[in-house]
Design an enzyme around this catalytic site. Structure first.
Site, mmCIF file in Angstrom:
data_model
loop_
_atom_site.group_PDB
_atom_site.id
_atom_site.type_symbol
_atom_site.label_atom_id
_atom_site.label_comp_id
_atom_site.label_asym_id
_atom_site.label_seq_id
_atom_site.Cartn_x
_atom_site.Cartn_y
_atom_site.Cartn_z
ATOM 1 N N ARG A 1 -0.430 8.999 -10.245
ATOM 2 C CA ARG A 1 -0.485 7.852 -9.348
ATOM 3 C C ARG A 1 0.157 6.626 -10.160
ATOM 4 O O ARG A 1 0.841 5.699 -9.582
ATOM 5 C CB ARG A 1 -2.159 7.425 -9.218
ATOM 6 C CG ARG A 1 -2.581 8.398 -8.313
ATOM 7 C CD ARG A 1 -4.166 7.922 -8.122
ATOM 8 N NE ARG A 1 -4.469 6.639 -7.581
ATOM 9 C CZ ARG A 1 -4.260 6.197 -6.495
ATOM 10 N NH1 ARG A 1 -3.732 7.586 -5.447
ATOM 11 N NH2 ARG A 1 -4.064 5.058 -5.978
ATOM 12 N N GLU B 1 -11.942 -4.962 -4.948
ATOM 13 C CA GLU B 1 -12.653 -3.785 -4.743
ATOM 14 C C GLU B 1 -11.818 -2.755 -5.617
ATOM 15 O O GLU B 1 -12.324 -1.678 -5.868
ATOM 16 C CB GLU B 1 -12.266 -3.317 -3.084
ATOM 17 C CG GLU B 1 -13.051 -3.989 -2.305
ATOM 18 C CD GLU B 1 -12.812 -5.286 -1.763
ATOM 19 O OE1 GLU B 1 -11.628 -5.738 -2.076
ATOM 20 O OE2 GLU B 1 -13.559 -6.230 -1.104
ATOM 21 N N ASN B 2 -10.761 -2.810 -6.054
ATOM 22 C CA ASN B 2 -9.709 -2.031 -7.015
ATOM 23 C C ASN B 2 -10.566 -1.635 -8.168
ATOM 24 O O ASN B 2 -10.150 -0.773 -9.037
ATOM 25 C CB ASN B 2 -8.526 -2.663 -7.082
ATOM 26 C CG ASN B 2 -7.493 -2.626 -6.017
ATOM 27 O OD1 ASN B 2 -6.613 -3.362 -5.889
ATOM 28 N ND2 ASN B 2 -7.756 -1.600 -5.140
ATOM 29 N N ASN C 1 1.284 3.465 -3.027
ATOM 30 C CA ASN C 1 2.027 3.838 -4.189
ATOM 31 C C ASN C 1 1.380 5.123 -4.638
ATOM 32 O O ASN C 1 2.140 6.092 -5.143
ATOM 33 C CB ASN C 1 1.461 2.925 -5.295
ATOM 34 C CG ASN C 1 1.871 1.637 -5.325
ATOM 35 O OD1 ASN C 1 2.831 1.244 -4.475
ATOM 36 N ND2 ASN C 1 1.626 0.592 -5.959
ATOM 37 N N HIS D 1 2.549 3.245 -8.754
ATOM 38 C CA HIS D 1 2.766 1.911 -9.353
ATOM 39 C C HIS D 1 3.909 1.228 -9.892
ATOM 40 O O HIS D 1 4.199 0.100 -9.594
ATOM 41 C CB HIS D 1 1.464 1.646 -10.087
ATOM 42 C CG HIS D 1 0.098 1.890 -9.479
ATOM 43 N ND1 HIS D 1 -0.424 1.613 -8.010
ATOM 44 C CD2 HIS D 1 -1.160 2.797 -9.772
ATOM 45 C CE1 HIS D 1 -1.467 2.105 -7.656
ATOM 46 N NE2 HIS D 1 -2.021 2.786 -8.688
ATOM 47 N N ASP E 1 0.797 -1.149 -0.160
ATOM 48 C CA ASP E 1 0.099 0.008 -0.104
ATOM 49 C C ASP E 1 0.823 1.278 0.066
ATOM 50 O O ASP E 1 2.003 1.404 0.678
ATOM 51 C CB ASP E 1 -0.860 0.003 1.457
ATOM 52 C CG ASP E 1 -2.108 0.878 1.094
ATOM 53 O OD1 ASP E 1 -2.201 1.451 0.019
ATOM 54 O OD2 ASP E 1 -2.360 1.271 2.161
ATOM 55 N N GLU F 1 1.238 -13.203 12.726
ATOM 56 C CA GLU F 1 1.941 -12.172 13.211
ATOM 57 C C GLU F 1 1.574 -11.093 12.081
ATOM 58 O O GLU F 1 1.901 -11.325 10.856
ATOM 59 C CB GLU F 1 3.249 -12.338 13.672
ATOM 60 C CG GLU F 1 3.543 -13.338 14.586
ATOM 61 C CD GLU F 1 3.014 -13.178 15.763
ATOM 62 O OE1 GLU F 1 2.826 -11.809 16.286
ATOM 63 O OE2 GLU F 1 2.400 -13.805 16.548
ATOM 64 N N ARG G 1 -11.773 1.915 -8.833
ATOM 65 C CA ARG G 1 -10.872 2.963 -9.048
ATOM 66 C C ARG G 1 -11.232 3.520 -10.704
ATOM 67 O O ARG G 1 -11.788 2.893 -11.385
ATOM 68 C CB ARG G 1 -9.361 2.562 -9.111
ATOM 69 C CG ARG G 1 -9.025 2.136 -7.790
ATOM 70 C CD ARG G 1 -7.614 1.917 -7.744
ATOM 71 N NE ARG G 1 -7.413 1.508 -6.311
ATOM 72 C CZ ARG G 1 -6.161 1.947 -5.556
ATOM 73 N NH1 ARG G 1 -5.228 2.187 -6.225
ATOM 74 N NH2 ARG G 1 -6.029 1.658 -4.079
ATOM 75 N N SER H 1 -7.959 -5.258 5.151
ATOM 76 C CA SER H 1 -8.389 -5.337 3.770
ATOM 77 C C SER H 1 -8.853 -6.618 2.768
ATOM 78 O O SER H 1 -8.477 -6.496 1.787
ATOM 79 C CB SER H 1 -7.476 -4.300 2.824
ATOM 80 O OG SER H 1 -7.467 -3.070 3.493
HETATM 81 C C1 FPP Z 1 -1.965 0.203 -3.269
HETATM 82 O O1 FPP Z 1 -1.382 1.523 -3.531
HETATM 83 C C2 FPP Z 1 -1.442 -0.733 -4.423
HETATM 84 C C3 FPP Z 1 -2.224 -1.152 -5.428
HETATM 85 C C4 FPP Z 1 -3.490 -1.076 -5.599
HETATM 86 C C5 FPP Z 1 -1.661 -2.088 -6.382
HETATM 87 C C6 FPP Z 1 -0.331 -2.822 -6.192
HETATM 88 C C7 FPP Z 1 0.573 -2.702 -7.499
HETATM 89 C C8 FPP Z 1 1.969 -2.742 -7.584
HETATM 90 C C9 FPP Z 1 2.853 -2.906 -6.537
HETATM 91 C C10 FPP Z 1 2.479 -2.749 -8.952
HETATM 92 C C11 FPP Z 1 2.216 -3.543 -9.871
HETATM 93 C C12 FPP Z 1 2.217 -4.929 -9.421
HETATM 94 C C13 FPP Z 1 2.564 -5.964 -10.068
HETATM 95 C C14 FPP Z 1 2.447 -7.311 -9.602
HETATM 96 C C15 FPP Z 1 3.055 -5.691 -11.452
HETATM 97 P P1 FPP Z 1 -2.488 2.373 -3.409
HETATM 98 O O2 FPP Z 1 -2.613 2.988 -4.800
HETATM 99 O O3 FPP Z 1 -3.730 1.896 -2.781
HETATM 100 O O4 FPP Z 1 -1.793 3.809 -2.862
HETATM 101 P P2 FPP Z 1 -2.587 4.976 -1.816
HETATM 102 O O5 FPP Z 1 -3.234 4.363 -0.798
HETATM 103 O O6 FPP Z 1 -1.189 5.733 -1.463
HETATM 104 O O7 FPP Z 1 -3.364 5.575 -2.924
#
Ligand code: FPP
Length: 259
Positions: free
Chosen positions: A41, A75-76, A30, A45, A28, A214, A79, A203
């Site tokens: 954003r 849930e994503n 990114n 990622h 979390d 843990e 977005r 989540s």
């Molecule tokens: C959460 O950050 C992250 C994600 C929803 C996606 C995770 C993806 C990656 C690490 C990159 C691509 C992965 C692969 C496997 C190629 P957020 O966007 O919710 O961050 P925020 O809470 O700060 O907005």
């Protein structure tokens, strides 16, 4: 050089006989990482992929056999469409680039989640990556994609009910029956759950499987997560006392001597 020394110092402190067998990570932060740098954003990622490599490398160095990363939740989809599309493109880019490296490191890729609902091209690339790494015998790296723990439990119940209907017979259901119908049926439960960027939530991630895990939360945003962070998490894990609802050895001995 300094980082390498710090890594070596931390690794030396880790008890390799008491490693977590399975580490699961909620990646979390990114978006916040990108916002701090006034970047879109998607740049966060993209930077998150570097951290995926770091955490896999750190687990390999220690000899942790299972690593599971929460890459896209059910849930994503809420977005903006453009962000979802970019995440899917990034995943395809990762798969296209990384298969060679995974093979070199003897890592087997797996996925959990309702992957049949992912875009067709993502499914095609995933199938290829799973096939091409299937013979690797080292670490199992699992991506949770279109994953939700409630969806997973719902799918398990559905399978069980279908089986009962088909066979027309009653059968007993115990915890093992449920476990054997989860997406994770071939892996041990996570010993350690890591969450980055400071939020104290699970989540909808592996809810059944983390019953006794843990939990280690760090304020570090996912793109900044380094091998040092993973080593620190494992050290912290090794300081904890795991009781699974029972007593510690000392407390149990005291209780016995009283009786
Ligand atoms: C959460 O950050 C992250 C994600 C929803 C996606 C995770 C993806 C990656 C690490 C990159 C691509 C992965 C692969 C496997 C190629 P957020 O966007 O919710 O961050 P925020 O809470 O700060 O907005």
């Amino acid at each position: 050089m300094k980082t390498e020394l710090n890594e070596a110092r931390l690794i030396a402190e880790i008890d390799l006989d008491r490693l977590p067998r399975h580490i699961a990570v909620i990646m979390d932060g990114n978006g916040r990482w990108a916002k701090k740098r006034r970047l879109p954003r998607i740049a966060g990622h993209r930077a998150g992929i570097k951290a995926v490599r770091q955490v896999a490398e750190a687990c390999l160095r220690l000899g942790v056999p299972y690593l599971t990363l929460y890459a896209f939740s059910v849930e994503n989809w809420k977005r903006p469409e453009s962000e979802v599309k970019m995440l899917m493109d990034l995943l395809r880019e990762y798969l296209g680039r990384e298969i060679g490296e995974l093979n070199r490191q003897n890592i087997r890729l797996r996925v959990i989640g309702r992957t049949h609902e992912l875009p067709r091209l993502v499914q095609r690339d995933l199938d290829r990556a799973l096939r091409e790494t299937a013979k690797n015998t080292g670490m199992i790296l699992t991506f949770a994609l279109n994953y939700g723990a409630r969806a997973e439990l719902t799918d398990a119940v559905r399978e069980l009910v279908d089986r009962a209907r088909r066979n027309g017979e009653a059968f007993d259901i115990d915890e093992q029956t449920v476990t054997s119908h989860l997406y994770t049926r071939e892996m041990p439960d996570p010993d350690l759950l890591i969450r980055t960027s400071g939020e104290l939530r699970v989540s909808n991630f592996l809810l059944w499987q983390i019953a006794y895990s843990e939990i280690w939360v760090t304020d570090t945003l996912w793109p900044d997560f380094s091998q040092l962070d993973l080593f620190n998490a494992v050290l912290e894990y090794q300081k904890r006392e795991r009781r699974y609802g029972g007593l510690t050895e000392n407390a149990a001995a005291k209780g016995a001597s009283k009786g």
